[in-house]
Design an enzyme around this catalytic site. Structure first.
Site, short mmCIF file in Angstrom:
data_model
loop_
_atom_site.label_atom_id
_atom_site.label_comp_id
_atom_site.label_asym_id
_atom_site.label_seq_id
_atom_site.Cartn_x
_atom_site.Cartn_y
_atom_site.Cartn_z
N GLY D 16 -74.00 -33.42 119.53
CA GLY D 16 -72.72 -32.99 119.09
C GLY D 16 -73.20 -32.17 117.98
N ARG D 77 -75.57 -32.85 125.61
CA ARG D 77 -76.36 -34.21 125.95
C ARG D 77 -76.90 -34.26 127.23
NH1 ARG D 77 -73.63 -36.58 121.64
NH2 ARG D 77 -71.41 -35.69 121.41
N ASP D 108 -78.87 -39.40 116.34
CA ASP D 108 -79.57 -40.59 117.02
C ASP D 108 -79.93 -40.21 118.31
OD1 ASP D 108 -78.74 -42.31 115.13
OD2 ASP D 108 -77.75 -43.69 116.57
N THR D 131 -75.89 -33.75 112.21
CA THR D 131 -74.52 -34.45 112.62
C THR D 131 -73.69 -34.46 111.41
OG1 THR D 131 -73.67 -36.51 113.20
CG2 THR D 131 -76.05 -36.56 112.22
N ASP D 133 -71.62 -36.92 111.14
CA ASP D 133 -71.10 -38.31 110.70
C ASP D 133 -71.91 -38.99 109.57
OD1 ASP D 133 -69.49 -38.24 112.63
OD2 ASP D 133 -70.32 -39.35 114.02
N ASP D 135 -74.59 -40.46 109.65
CA ASP D 135 -75.09 -41.74 109.89
C ASP D 135 -76.38 -42.20 110.47
OD1 ASP D 135 -74.96 -40.51 112.26
OD2 ASP D 135 -73.69 -42.16 113.28
N ARG D 177 -67.64 -42.46 114.58
CA ARG D 177 -67.54 -43.28 115.63
C ARG D 177 -68.02 -44.69 114.89
NH1 ARG D 177 -68.69 -40.54 121.23
NH2 ARG D 177 -66.86 -39.08 120.99
#
Lengths: 328, 328, 328, 328
Positions: D16, D77, D108, D131, D133, D135, D177
């Site tokens: 992403g 991806r 990730d 990213t 996120d 994360d 997510r």
């Protein structure tokens, strides 16, 4: 956690305003009310403390302000608070209104006043760092700094559109009387070919060399970001000297000025202000005094006000180097 | 609609750049290609026409530019084009490159050049009004004006945050050398207590009266918006005179400057630029020449360039009155 | 100008809120006070008129709201006002509070209610068009429309960044139940390959053809903007059908939703709202009733409410054509 | 510092996209060129590595991209890279093009691929965390996270305007997510009455209690921010259940979606990306491999990719508590 016995807290904003001060006020008010304390808003900073401009604040009195720039309590610099008489009046007001402790949102000057006030009259004070300049020790970021960075950057982005279209050179002054944080970061973020800050010894030779190099590399337009407190010269003098050296350059000057103080606070500033406002009240409840609350490495920390004023966050040397490499 | 026989169109941007020029370039290129014309981009305005800085443009060459400020073709003012020799070179370049017609995106100066060029050499030209000042007759709005209004307004909004927090008076200079459109509209939109524009005879007495009235009505901070071309005095002098009259005022000055020229164009500017770019090509195909394309009352209209330069959009008197009433 | 004898005006906002309503309220209040009228703010629209939620408003009560989205008077849709009993209560409240006339800021539904109210009870009413949809006749733009356009455009710009990076197709739903103005203009401004609006008969064949053409021309990502009220199908169904036809497409859907109703109003909306709020009060003073104030071709005009509701601004056919040509 | 012998570096973005990726690419390219390395841009992520979509990049090839959202190298991806055959092709391409090392910008999934690639073929790889996120372990912030926070916050601010005007309840889904960082911080910044994130066990009872409390305190409108990956229920179900419990609530839902991935990066993200891009190249030159570069407590650090993927930044418990207190 041994709670001390405070019942009523006063909160004020003082010195130059910064985006996020309202979010901090809101956090102070709501954290206090959550813990069954009374909260009094003091208008117009230390002047209001002297003049007794007090208003009781409830949870709803700070509704819909988290997103507003400026400060609903207003701010001011106070000459009178520099005198013992002024401070005595302020203290009498606190006593009369049963104010046990003060949350002082501001910068250097505000903290100095708060420290003296605490030492003279013993009233519990805690500082919350609110200034766009990021020149306070004891916190990674001050409230308003991130917003000011984005404001400066967005303004320079716009200038870059026209600089690029016209093959022009722009000297842009950003705020920062003693500190180059805004200049350095907004300069990196906008691809400035040179960044002049007070923390670093600059020279016209280096500046001109950067222009020469940029030219050689095929750059047709250039941005030079200069901190307000730059010691080498003002943007006006810099532009003049550059014109003498490179007579064919089409040079323009912009002083961004007070737009950098306003605007809706960024997410980082709202969260920071919320945490610090919370931390100030909780700190006072725990008996902390004459200290400033900050966030360092994502943890809440308290630093003696004296230290917060005297020490300084240093410019990351690595960042200076990166700014040069990336401007090639 | 009798189509004429043009096959190849040159397009350039000239004079001060304005947000939306890229959207206009895109519209010219794609409308041309849609109609099987060849499109040549001329870099750096009239200078590029003289120097032959030509690039063939395809539909994909203008991808992802509709949202960009500035102009990918770059812009410049040209001294050389003021000479016959310069224009002759430019014409020879057109002949050599089989350019039948020119789309000239810019303001007053650009149009004057285009008009002379057409009259001397007979080459078909059409003007597209691109300037933030909105001082071109024959169109309700020029490309970039709406964006500049929003940029000025957003900057003044930010300044108002800090003005309100500190009970300060700000004199803010916005762009507009001959026209007060930006000042008047951004001033109304930000609640300025006074707006000084070149189209109107202003006096210090009126200004001071506005300050007095604002004070009486309980206003603690004030914004005065001043057009660059204001005849009474510069923001610096105005601030000085005001300080003499009201010594207790805390007065600041901001010159917004070149941020008003840049930035991603507003929706209105992108749509306007798209329509005008389309209208320019279609107009050339229909044989229109020495005219400017504009939108008036939501309809596409063509106005002789001579008229576009000589006449002026007048300031709406009613708007001036409204600005006074609403600032009470 | 023969002034009539009104002394007290009520103002409310009703129906879906739109950015600029606060600027209109401010203009109504200050224009009224300038003319020595009393102004009463009615909270929560027609419901508040029935419930008697009235507040006296002074010039300072509308300070610092010109830049705020939403409406400080709050808004609501009212079921009770559809009944005679509800309207009778509302009328009794007006009589009791000596309200001579009403400024009704809103859209279709609000105007319908105001018209009936006027016809039943003879109270003087004037409409101010406040809705993001721009679906009111009698004004070139409604208050909030320009801001909503920019909000939608900026959101789609962001989506385009990620669409381009991933070679994706996005179906984006924008507001507009009966009108495609937001879709058409934001679609043109973001280079959408197709724009689907209720005013136009659309087909899957046309849509698919646009995809094919875009592919052929080398476009790797595509935006399709769809009005909420599109009759062919919802964004969900459109995405599904497209996936069936082009199985290798990486398709995403975004429904922009209520972000389009909020935000600080654009300069154009603030100026428009200021003019219309002024025009409403001046109109009432001149005895105008059961009409809506609008701006057409930059002039203030009054249109019978009946006409404002029944007629519709039509989509500019030329704009539809331009949108297709520029998306090649 | 012992420099190793790499001469040519490949750089790609994968997974992403996030705002700031372009600033990272620019930093990689210019840092490399500054150190006399060759830089190759690999288009479309790991797919492009397999397909050999390579372009040589010079210092000017990354001009004017620092402020752009998305990624000029495009992203994707890759299913094929999950197979040994795919990776073998990718490796052969590297060998053939004399690529000694890879800078892998992504999250990730990208890091997992890079790690396997390094372990199988020994090619030097370094990860740059890009990213929205946040994360990824080993860096305080990932590239794009700060921008996404501001985008989400600004959208919710707009929704709050209309929520407040209509006394409505909004359930707003933001991205995330597996991680609630965006939800938690944007929720605090917008005064959400509840924030639902996957890291925390939520219940309808707690949510309803918050609604009850807000009502009691006089709140008329409410925002609930929900992370995409919330385990309790989707925004749709939450809205439905809330309507059952509080039938008089006027409830609306907004899914912010992909607008959170795009937009011009914030100052913090541009500076972070610049530092990490620089750090990646310098790291490779120092022989670092199979690690990710990050910034922790304002210092550049390298973390084994394995650790970066397996460990997780934890939600600050204190922040959760503050969010509850401040929403009273």
């Amino acid at each position: 956690m041994i709670k001390n016995s405070i019942k009523k807290i006063g909160v004020f904003t003082s010195g130059g305003d910064s985006p996020g001060m309202n979010a901090a006020i809101r956090a102070v008010v709501r954290t206090g009310i959550y813990h069954n304390l009374e909260i009094v808003g003091i208008r117009e900073g230390l002047n209001g403390l002297i003049a007794g401009k007090f208003t009781k604040m409830g949870a709803r009195s700070v509704s819909n302000i988290i997103n507003l720039g400026g400060t609903i309590l207003k701010s001011a610099r106070s000459e009178e608070f520099r005198t013992y008489e002024g401070r005595k009046k302020a203290y009498d007001n606190c006593v009369e209104n049963n104010i046990d402790a003060l949350v002082c949102i501001g910068g250097d000057g505000t903290f100095t006043g708060a420290k003296i006030f605490n030492e003279e009259f013993g009233i519990q004070v805690i500082g919350v760092p609110g200034t766009i300049d990021n020149d306070i020790f004891g916190t990674d970021n001050t409230i308003g700094y991130d917003t000011a960075l984005n404001t400066a950057m967005e303004a320079i982005d716009k200038i870059r559109d026209t600089a690029t279209s016209h093959n022009r050179v722009f000297f842009i002054e950003v705020m920062g009387r003693d500190a180059g944080f805004i200049a350095l970061n907004s300069g990196i973020a906008t691809g400035a070919i040179d960044i002049l800050i007070p923390e670093q010894k600059d020279s016209l030779e280096d500046l001109f060399e950067n222009f020469e190099r940029a030219k050689k590399r095929g750059k047709n337009s250039s941005i030079v970001v200069v901190a307000e407190g730059e010691k080498l010269a003002s943007v006006y003098t810099l532009a003049e000297k550059t014109k003498e050296k490179f007579p064919d350059y089409d040079i323009r000057i912009t002083v961004l000025g007070h737009i950098q103080r306003g605007g809706s606070p960024s997410c980082a500033d709202r969260v920071l202000a919320s945490r610090l406002g919370y931390g100030a009240v909780v700190g006072l409840m725990e008996g902390i005094s004459n200290q400033m609350v900050g966030i360092r490495s994502n943890e809440m920390v308290y630093t003696p006000i004296e230290e917060a004023i005297k020490k300084h966050n240093t410019i990351n040397e690595n960042l200076l180097k990166i700014s040069e490499i990336l401007a090639i």
